[in-house]
Design a protein around this motif. Sequence first.
Motif, PDB file in Angstrom:
ATOM      1  N   LYS A   1      71.389  36.783 -13.379  1.00 58.59           N
ATOM      2  CA  LYS A   1      71.047  37.929 -14.645  1.00 58.59           C
ATOM      3  C   LYS A   1      72.160  37.734 -15.892  1.00 58.59           C
ATOM      4  N   ASN A   2      73.414  37.585 -15.287  1.00 60.85           N
ATOM      5  CA  ASN A   2      74.429  36.764 -16.326  1.00 60.85           C
ATOM      6  C   ASN A   2      73.334  36.125 -17.301  1.00 60.85           C
ATOM      7  N   ASP A   3      72.580  35.145 -17.261  1.00 60.20           N
ATOM      8  CA  ASP A   3      72.248  34.215 -18.740  1.00 60.20           C
ATOM      9  C   ASP A   3      71.002  35.501 -19.366  1.00 60.20           C
TER      10      ASP A   3
ATOM     11  N   LEU B   1      71.936  38.575 -19.950  1.00 60.81           N
ATOM     12  CA  LEU B   1      72.691  39.478 -20.244  1.00 60.81           C
ATOM     13  C   LEU B   1      72.349  38.472 -22.302  1.00 60.81           C
ATOM     14  N   GLN B   2      73.483  37.433 -21.731  1.00 62.77           N
ATOM     15  CA  GLN B   2      73.930  36.279 -22.926  1.00 62.77           C
ATOM     16  C   GLN B   2      72.600  36.270 -24.207  1.00 62.77           C
TER      17      GLN B   2
ATOM     18  N   ARG C   1      70.956  46.847 -16.486  1.00 59.91           N
ATOM     19  CA  ARG C   1      72.178  46.245 -17.129  1.00 59.91           C
ATOM     20  C   ARG C   1      71.954  46.296 -18.065  1.00 59.91           C
TER      21      ARG C   1
ATOM     22  N   GLU D   1      74.925  47.193 -20.789  1.00 61.18           N
ATOM     23  CA  GLU D   1      75.976  46.487 -21.300  1.00 61.18           C
ATOM     24  C   GLU D   1      75.874  46.220 -22.140  1.00 61.18           C
TER      25      GLU D   1
END
Length: 131
Positions: free
Chosen positions: A12-14, A16-17, A40, A44
């Motif tokens: 998930k962080n990948d 978002l990036q 997210r 975000e």
Amino acid sequence: MNLALIAHDAKKNDMLQLAAEFRPYLQTCTLMATGTTGGRLQRELGLEVECLLSGPLGGDLQIGARLAIGQVDAVIFLRDPMTSQPHEPDINALVRACDVHNVACATNVAGARLMLTGWADLAGLVTHQAI
């Protein structure tokens, strides 16, 4: 462009990036995503995203059904190959549906960057960041 975005928990962080990097282009797309990923992206990054069910609750199948009737042009599905997923049959069905219907599908960040860079370039919205 109707674009589906899906990311396993470890990815998930990948996502978002990646979405932050290509935000100008993604803002021109109609976005749909599985529940947590979509939430997210909205919270975000401020992207407008239609949130479907969580993957394990049927979100992958919802996207697959839309894909089968021509409502999805491409899928970015950041999969976690190191973690067993309880809904693995749904995941496989979605990737298979992409193959059957000749829909572009990226399952990792490198592939997603290549797809998004190409489309952003065609739209005149190149990010000029290193791939």
